[in-house]
Structures are given as structure tokens and as C-alpha cells.
Design an enzyme around this catalytic site. Structure first.
Site, PDB file in Angstrom:
ATOM      1  N   LYS A 172       0.819  -1.209   0.000  1.00  0.00           N
ATOM      2  CA  LYS A 172       0.000   0.000   0.000  1.00  0.00           C
ATOM      3  C   LYS A 172       0.864   1.275   0.000  1.00  0.00           C
ATOM      4  O   LYS A 172       2.076   1.217   0.205  1.00  0.00           O
ATOM      5  CB  LYS A 172      -0.938  -0.016   1.216  1.00  0.00           C
ATOM      6  CG  LYS A 172      -1.954  -1.162   1.166  1.00  0.00           C
ATOM      7  CD  LYS A 172      -2.813  -1.122  -0.084  1.00  0.00           C
ATOM      8  CE  LYS A 172      -3.905  -2.174  -0.099  1.00  0.00           C
ATOM      9  NZ  LYS A 172      -3.423  -3.536  -0.360  1.00  0.00           N
TER      10      LYS A 172
HETATM   11  C1  PLP Z   1      -9.597  -2.774  -1.600  1.00  0.00           C
HETATM   12  C2  PLP Z   1      -8.972  -3.543  -0.494  1.00  0.00           C
HETATM   13  N1  PLP Z   1      -9.665  -3.736   0.638  1.00  0.00           N
HETATM   14  C3  PLP Z   1      -9.123  -4.426   1.666  1.00  0.00           C
HETATM   15  C4  PLP Z   1      -7.855  -4.943   1.605  1.00  0.00           C
HETATM   16  C5  PLP Z   1      -7.323  -5.743   2.748  1.00  0.00           C
HETATM   17  O1  PLP Z   1      -6.183  -5.204   3.306  1.00  0.00           O
HETATM   18  P1  PLP Z   1      -5.139  -6.134   4.090  1.00  0.00           P
HETATM   19  O2  PLP Z   1      -4.269  -6.787   3.076  1.00  0.00           O
HETATM   20  O3  PLP Z   1      -4.368  -5.149   4.920  1.00  0.00           O
HETATM   21  O4  PLP Z   1      -5.917  -7.075   4.907  1.00  0.00           O
HETATM   22  C6  PLP Z   1      -7.109  -4.767   0.445  1.00  0.00           C
HETATM   23  C7  PLP Z   1      -5.749  -5.328   0.325  1.00  0.00           C
HETATM   24  O5  PLP Z   1      -5.181  -5.428  -0.721  1.00  0.00           O
HETATM   25  C8  PLP Z   1      -7.676  -4.057  -0.630  1.00  0.00           C
HETATM   26  O6  PLP Z   1      -7.018  -3.878  -1.780  1.00  0.00           O
END
Ligand code: PLP
Length: 392
Positions: A172
Site C-alpha cells: 500500500k
Molecule cells: C480494496 C482492499 N480492501 C481491503 C484490503 C485488505 O487489506 P489487508 O491486506 O491489509 O488485509 C485490500 C488489500 O489489498 C484491498 O485492496
């Protein structure tokens, strides 16, 4: 980070004496509120747990329907299912996120929440979605996990709905290695998120053992080590965004030289965080041929053809359609998933099958950027001239 290692207090709650005044998670939450302009932020262990926390704090559970896009990351439906609610998958348009018209059509008496996912660094048509939520008295939960630093009409994504979420995972805009956050301006949603992420603790006293538990929660805590990394990263956000915007603008200028290439609709272009440049080709056939050629020339990495991607587009979510869970879903969930077919979203297919998103590099040199852009347009021109079936 060394501060935390020196005290040895890796946990964000308790141990008030030995931690010697070091509260990295609290500090990062305050920083998030300041940088993104919201009243409250609750850190979590991931973006996925931030979504589960936000949905729970909004009171969404069994029997409720959550409208979410067919193009997102699997975490969106995972979180909705995990709270017992039904994910109502809905078409996307050329904003690459929820189509307001499709949202209107998806509303039923059981709809409780609209969850736009601000994909690939940019925003949904929030004005229209806010209007729909107001008319139908629905909650608006913004998944801004992929769009940290993007804004809509001057406000940061994630701070506009009833609640919003960030992910700080490794890919991210800013990262803690693993982590996430729930953002809100509502004190009740915040205090529920705070308890939910820590077994329901009320966090009222200094003795954890004496905390009350007004409701059941889980462990979705971030650690002090992760928060320390996040603090270092958030201080670099403006720098990252400035580089992204510059590189994005230059790459877009190069690709714009090919009239057959069009670009994602951005409801507020000034607010794009520019993590990706998402562009469209005239047909799926042309897009596929361009992807094949990018691969052939060894320059596919960094260019994403979501239509064939197992994580991001509905077409490849066989496990969801089969309701392949380890434990039993509730009846409403089972019924909703059984109705899904690979061909359920023709409007989304028409958009996603023509789309390529190019990740914007922070470390690109001027020469690399120019070379990348020129190679892409040479490929597109080659494919277009070869594609006899394509009529402009
Ligand atoms: C749009 C979106 N929502 C939620 C998440 C979930 O994040 P995490 O990987 O920190 O659990 C991601 C991760 O890529 C994402 O792209």
C-alpha cells in the site's frame, strides 16, 4: 522502533509503567486524524480486520445486505460474510468502482450499507452514492484501503462516509508491514471499533484485568512495532504522493498520444492519489493482445489486467460462487451466493475486460518512465494495426 524494542513493550495496551511513555499506536492514530482530517482513528491488524471492525461497529450482521462492487479485493466480501451479512455484488462503471445506477437497482428492504471500494488510488462517484444513501437511509462505508491520500472535493477518502478503512499492508501507499485503520467522525462508531479490536475491552482504567466488556470483541490489535513503522511512513506520505502525481501525469501524457487509449473516469481528478494509471483499450480482444505483447516483451510486471486476476475480479471468484467456506454460512448468505453466475455482471465485464492498470513507480528515473511509456504505445499501435476486426 528502537524505543519500543528498548522498553520491550510490544503491545499497544497496558504496561503503563514499563513502557516509559511510549505509545506508538496512540501516536499513529493521532497522526492519522491530523493528516486525513477525521475525528477518530482506530488501528487494526490489517485492512481486512478494519473492514470487519467497521461493519460490526456500524451494527451490520445476519440478515443485512451490503452493496459492494464486483471489482475489488477478496477482503471486501470476506469481511461482509464474516459478520454474517450478505455481500450484494454490483456492477462497476468506468470509475472502476460502484455504478450509482447499479446501486439503485440493487437496493432491497434488507439493504443496510453501501460499500464503495476506492480502487487503484482513485475514487468512486461519492456525491451520487451519498445521495442514494441519504434517500434510502443507508450507511456508507468507504473501503479506501487502496487509496490512502486520495481526496474527493477536498476531503480525504475514508473520512466521508459513516466510516472508512485503510490498509497498511506491504503493497500500500504507506505500510506498517501489516496493519489497517478504521476512520470515522462518529464517537460511537469509534468507541465500538476500539473495543471490538480488543476482545470488547472498554479501556476505561489502567488495569486490563479489571476492564469491563460491554460487548464481545476479537483480537484485531496492531502491535507497537508495526505502529512504529507506520509513524515513520506517514511522515513520508506527502513526498510519495508528489512523486506519484508527477510520474502519473507524465505517463498519461505519453499514452494520450494514442487516440484509441482512453482513461478511467475520475469524479474529482485533483483528488487522484495517482498510485495507478488505469487505461482502456477499445475491445477485450485488443486488450488481451496488448497484454500478450507486454508479456512477450518482458514488460508485463507492473501492468495489471484485472479481468484475469484471481483476487480482484468477480469472474475468478469460484470459491465465492461455490460458497466454499470452512464453516456453515447462514441461509441468507448461502442463497445469495448460489444465485451468482460467472456471467452475472456483463456491464462490469465490458469495463474490466478492456482495462489495464499501470502501477506508478516511486523510483522510476525520467529515462525509465519515457522508455516504459514509449514501449507501451508502440505495442498498442502494433496490436491495433494488426487487429483487422477492430473498426474505430
Ligand atoms: C480494496 C482492499 N480492501 C481491503 C484490503 C485488505 O487489506 P489487508 O491486506 O491489509 O488485509 C485490500 C488489500 O489489498 C484491498 O485492496
Amino acid at each position: 522502533m528502537n524505543d519500543v524494542l528498548e522498553t520491550g513493550i510490544l503491545m499497544r495496551y497496558g504496561f503503563d509503567g514499563p513502557r516509559k511513555g511510549i505509545w506508538k499506536s496512540k501516536e499513529l492514530e493521532q497522526e492519522i486524524c491530523k493528516v486525513f482530517g477525521c475525528n477518530y482513528a482506530q488501528l487494526t491488524s490489517s485492512g481486512t480486520s478494519a473492514l470487519t471492525t467497521a461493519l460490526s461497529a456500524l451494527g451490520i450482521g445476519a440478515g443485512d445486505e451490503v452493496i459492494m462492487p464486483s471489482f475489488t479485493f477478496v477482503a471486501s466480501f470476506e469481511a461482509v460474510l464474516s459478520v454474517g451479512a450478505v455481500p450484494v455484488l454490483t456492477d462497476v462503471d468506468e470509475t472502476l468502482t460502484l455504478s450509482p445506477d447499479a446501486v439503485r437497482q440493487a437496493i432491497t428492504p434488507r439493504t443496510k450499507c453501501v460499500m464503495p471500494v476506492h480502487m487503484c488510488g482513485s475514487m468512486a462517484d461519492l456525491g451520487s452514492l451519498q445521495q442514494i444513501c441519504k434517500e434510502h437511509k443507508l450507511l456508507l462505508l468507504e473501503d479506501a484501503c487502496q487509496s490512502i491520500g486520495a481526496t474527493y472535493k477536498g476531503k480525504h477518502l475514508g473520512t466521508i462516509g459513516d466510516a472508512g478503512t485503510f490498509s497498511f499492508d506491504f503493497v500500500k501507499t504507506i505500510t506498517c508491514a501489516e496493519g489497517g485503520a478504521v476512520l470515522t467522525n462518529n464517537e460511537d462508531i469509534y468507541s465500538k471499533s476500539d473495543g471490538f479490536t480488543d476482545h470488547g475491552h472498554d479501556h476505561k482504567g489502567v488495569d486490563r484485568g479489571a476492564d469491563l466488556h460491554p460487548f464481545i470483541g476479537y483480537n484485531y490489535r496492531i502491535s507497537e512495532l508495526h505502529a512504529a513503522v507506520g509513524l515513520a511512513q506517514i511522515r513520508k506520505l506527502d513526498k510519495f504522493l508528489a512523486i506519484q502525481k508527477n510520474n502519473h501525469g507524465r505517463l498519461k501524457a505519453i499514452l494520450s498520444k494514442v487516440p484509441e487509449i482512453s482513461f478511467r473516469t475520475i469524479p474529482d481528478p485533483a483528488g487522484d492519489s495517482c498510485t495507478f494509471l488505469s487505461w482502456f483499450l477499445p475491445t477485450e480482444e485488443v486488450a488481451r493482445a496488448v497484454v500478450a505483447e507486454l508479456k512477450e516483451q518482458g514488460i508485463l510486471p507492473g501492468n495489471f489486467y484485472w479481468f484475469d486476476n484471481n483476487w480482484h475480479y468477480f469472474r475468478k471468484w469460484d470459491h465465492l460462487r461455490k460458497a466454499a467456506t470452512l464453516n456453515n454460512l447462514n441461509e441468507a448468505q448461502k442463497q445469495a451466493l448460489q444465485q451468482l453466475r460467472p456471467e452475472s455482471f456483463p456491464a462490469s465485464d465490458r469495463v474490466i475486460s478492456r482495462c489495464i492498470s499501470t502501477a506508478i513507480g516511486l523510483l522510476w528515473t525520467d529515462e525509465q518512465l519515457e522508455e516504459k511509456g514509449q514501449k507501451i504505445i508502440a505495442i498498442v499501435k502494433k496490436v491495433l494495426s494488426r487487429e483487422k476486426a477492430y473498426m474505430p
